[in-house]
Design a protein around this motif. Structure first.
Motif, PDB file in Angstrom:
ATOM      1  N   LEU A   1       2.853  -4.058 -12.328  1.00 41.52           N
ATOM      2  CA  LEU A   1       2.560  -3.149 -11.217  1.00 41.52           C
ATOM      3  C   LEU A   1       3.495  -3.393 -10.038  1.00 41.52           C
ATOM      4  O   LEU A   1       3.914  -2.451  -9.367  1.00 41.52           O
ATOM      5  CB  LEU A   1       1.100  -3.312 -10.770  1.00 41.52           C
ATOM      6  CG  LEU A   1       0.060  -2.801 -11.772  1.00 41.52           C
ATOM      7  CD1 LEU A   1      -1.324  -3.329 -11.425  1.00 41.52           C
ATOM      8  CD2 LEU A   1       0.045  -1.275 -11.821  1.00 41.52           C
TER       9      LEU A   1
ATOM     10  N   HIS B   1       6.652  -1.680 -10.983  1.00 41.89           N
ATOM     11  CA  HIS B   1       6.483  -0.221 -11.044  1.00 41.89           C
ATOM     12  C   HIS B   1       6.422   0.401  -9.648  1.00 41.89           C
ATOM     13  O   HIS B   1       7.046   1.426  -9.380  1.00 41.89           O
ATOM     14  CB  HIS B   1       5.206   0.108 -11.817  1.00 41.89           C
ATOM     15  CG  HIS B   1       5.000   1.572 -12.054  1.00 41.89           C
ATOM     16  ND1 HIS B   1       5.703   2.274 -13.009  1.00 41.89           N
ATOM     17  CD2 HIS B   1       4.176   2.475 -11.450  1.00 41.89           C
ATOM     18  CE1 HIS B   1       5.319   3.541 -13.001  1.00 41.89           C
ATOM     19  NE2 HIS B   1       4.392   3.686 -12.054  1.00 41.89           N
ATOM     20  N   TYR B   2       5.647  -0.234  -8.764  1.00 42.67           N
ATOM     21  CA  TYR B   2       5.453   0.322  -7.422  1.00 42.67           C
ATOM     22  C   TYR B   2       6.307  -0.367  -6.349  1.00 42.67           C
ATOM     23  O   TYR B   2       6.210  -0.018  -5.174  1.00 42.67           O
ATOM     24  CB  TYR B   2       3.979   0.217  -7.024  1.00 42.67           C
ATOM     25  CG  TYR B   2       3.055   1.114  -7.820  1.00 42.67           C
ATOM     26  CD1 TYR B   2       3.116   2.501  -7.702  1.00 42.67           C
ATOM     27  CD2 TYR B   2       2.100   0.575  -8.686  1.00 42.67           C
ATOM     28  CE1 TYR B   2       2.260   3.323  -8.427  1.00 42.67           C
ATOM     29  CE2 TYR B   2       1.242   1.390  -9.416  1.00 42.67           C
ATOM     30  CZ  TYR B   2       1.329   2.763  -9.279  1.00 42.67           C
ATOM     31  OH  TYR B   2       0.481   3.571  -9.999  1.00 42.67           O
ATOM     32  N   LYS B   3       7.125  -1.353  -6.783  1.00 39.06           N
ATOM     33  CA  LYS B   3       8.003  -2.095  -5.853  1.00 39.06           C
ATOM     34  C   LYS B   3       7.200  -2.742  -4.713  1.00 39.06           C
ATOM     35  O   LYS B   3       7.541  -2.625  -3.535  1.00 39.06           O
ATOM     36  CB  LYS B   3       9.081  -1.178  -5.246  1.00 39.06           C
ATOM     37  CG  LYS B   3       9.895  -0.419  -6.293  1.00 39.06           C
ATOM     38  CD  LYS B   3      10.727  -1.359  -7.134  1.00 39.06           C
ATOM     39  CE  LYS B   3      11.612  -0.594  -8.104  1.00 39.06           C
ATOM     40  NZ  LYS B   3      11.473  -0.984  -9.488  1.00 39.06           N
ATOM     41  N   LEU B   4       6.120  -3.433  -5.081  1.00 42.34           N
ATOM     42  CA  LEU B   4       5.244  -4.062  -4.095  1.00 42.34           C
ATOM     43  C   LEU B   4       5.608  -5.532  -3.880  1.00 42.34           C
ATOM     44  O   LEU B   4       6.271  -6.150  -4.704  1.00 42.34           O
ATOM     45  CB  LEU B   4       3.781  -3.976  -4.554  1.00 42.34           C
ATOM     46  CG  LEU B   4       3.240  -2.575  -4.856  1.00 42.34           C
ATOM     47  CD1 LEU B   4       1.817  -2.673  -5.386  1.00 42.34           C
ATOM     48  CD2 LEU B   4       3.287  -1.699  -3.620  1.00 42.34           C
TER      49      LEU B   4
ATOM     50  N   GLU C   1       0.821   8.103  -8.873  1.00 42.54           N
ATOM     51  CA  GLU C   1       2.154   7.672  -8.397  1.00 42.54           C
ATOM     52  C   GLU C   1       2.197   7.654  -6.872  1.00 42.54           C
ATOM     53  O   GLU C   1       3.170   7.356  -6.286  1.00 42.54           O
ATOM     54  CB  GLU C   1       3.239   8.593  -8.951  1.00 42.54           C
ATOM     55  CG  GLU C   1       3.388   8.533 -10.458  1.00 42.54           C
ATOM     56  CD  GLU C   1       3.795   7.158 -10.971  1.00 42.54           C
ATOM     57  OE1 GLU C   1       4.506   6.447 -10.250  1.00 42.54           O
ATOM     58  OE2 GLU C   1       3.386   6.813 -12.083  1.00 42.54           O
TER      59      GLU C   1
ATOM     60  N   ASN D   1       7.071  -1.701   0.933  1.00 39.20           N
ATOM     61  CA  ASN D   1       6.422  -0.660   0.114  1.00 39.20           C
ATOM     62  C   ASN D   1       4.936  -0.934  -0.102  1.00 39.20           C
ATOM     63  O   ASN D   1       4.289  -0.261  -0.899  1.00 39.20           O
ATOM     64  CB  ASN D   1       7.109  -0.554  -1.246  1.00 39.20           C
ATOM     65  CG  ASN D   1       8.562  -0.151  -1.110  1.00 39.20           C
ATOM     66  OD1 ASN D   1       8.891   0.726  -0.322  1.00 39.20           O
ATOM     67  ND2 ASN D   1       9.435  -0.805  -1.855  1.00 39.20           N
TER      68      ASN D   1
ATOM     69  N   MET E   1       1.465   1.513  -0.666  1.00 34.77           N
ATOM     70  CA  MET E   1       0.323   1.225  -1.528  1.00 34.77           C
ATOM     71  C   MET E   1      -0.045  -0.247  -1.392  1.00 34.77           C
ATOM     72  O   MET E   1       0.790  -1.123  -1.632  1.00 34.77           O
ATOM     73  CB  MET E   1       0.670   1.550  -2.991  1.00 34.77           C
ATOM     74  CG  MET E   1      -0.487   1.309  -3.947  1.00 34.77           C
ATOM     75  SD  MET E   1      -0.090   1.759  -5.646  1.00 34.77           S
ATOM     76  CE  MET E   1      -0.295   3.524  -5.597  1.00 34.77           C
TER      77      MET E   1
ATOM     78  N   VAL F   1      -2.235   2.632 -14.073  1.00 30.65           N
ATOM     79  CA  VAL F   1      -1.360   3.611 -13.426  1.00 30.65           C
ATOM     80  C   VAL F   1      -2.011   4.999 -13.417  1.00 30.65           C
ATOM     81  O   VAL F   1      -1.914   5.730 -12.426  1.00 30.65           O
ATOM     82  CB  VAL F   1       0.022   3.643 -14.104  1.00 30.65           C
ATOM     83  CG1 VAL F   1       0.869   4.799 -13.561  1.00 30.65           C
ATOM     84  CG2 VAL F   1       0.754   2.325 -13.882  1.00 30.65           C
TER      85      VAL F   1
END
Length: 214
Positions: free
Chosen positions: A20, A23-26, A214, A79, A1, A209
């Motif tokens: 974020l 949450h999204y491991k960015l 997801e 990620n 993402m 989100v």
């Protein structure tokens, strides 16, 4: 993402970016953080950037485009990534499109956290930061236990030059003139997701989100 987060100065995009990212491991790519680090280290780029940032002005496009291209070219974001504070002008958006195309990368979505100017002025003019450890405060929403003193390290709280009222107004005017048109740029690409930033931090996060999935 791969995300891009936008919003006027003080809209809370930094707070949402942090949530974020977790949450999204960015991987976080923040031009503001990059420049602040360079200014702290008194590097050549930092000294040059400070001339613009202390007045609430944008750093020239070519400097910022080069810094972002250098970071994206490393491909060190397993990620995906989140761009924060860039692009801010049409020229930067075009440069980013070209860089992403060259690197074979596609954006997943562009988040715009939307808040009224008068609300933002109050938010930003009240911000304070510890001169020692950098912990953030707000005179109304998140005051220290002792006025002007950091709860954690006892350092003195200061107001960043770009949070002074004149600089804030200048930053908002620049945003409305130069950055707002980018919303149309990403709307045409079908990437734009507009979020009401006037809600609580948790509500804003849940809205983002729900729009991203997801």
């Amino acid at each position: 993402m791969n995300l891009l987060i936008m919003g006027k100065p003080g809209a809370g995009k930094g707070t949402q970016a942090k949530k974020l990212l977790e949450h999204y491991k960015l991987t976080h790519i923040s031009t503001g953080d990059i420049y602040r680090e360079e200014m702290k280290n008194n590097s050549k780029i930092g000294i040059e950037a400070k001339k613009y940032i202390s007045q609430g002005n944008l750093v020239p496009d070519d400097m910022t485009n080069e810094i972002v291209k250098k970071v994206l070219s490393t491909h060190k974001y397993p990620n995906g990534f989140m761009l924060d504070g860039y692009p801010r002008t049409d020229a930067q958006a075009d440069a980013l499109d070209a860089t992403l195309n060259d690197l074979g990368i596609k954006l997943t979505a562009v988040i715009n956290v939307d808040v009224r100017d008068d609300v933002l002025l109050h938010r930003m003019a009240g911000r304070r930061v510890c001169s020692n450890c950098g912990h953030p405060y707000h005179v109304d929403y998140h005051p220290p236990k002792v006025k002007g003193i950091c709860d954690f390290c006892g350092g003195h709280l200061v107001q960043r030059p770009d949070d002074l009222e004149d600089a804030v107004m200048n930053r908002l005017n620049i945003y409305n003139e130069k950055t707002r048109p980018l919303l149309q740029h990403y709307q045409k690409q079908g990437l734009l997701r507009i979020i009401d930033g006037g809600k609580t931090s948790d509500e804003v996060f849940n809205d983002i989100v729900s729009k991203l999935g997801e």
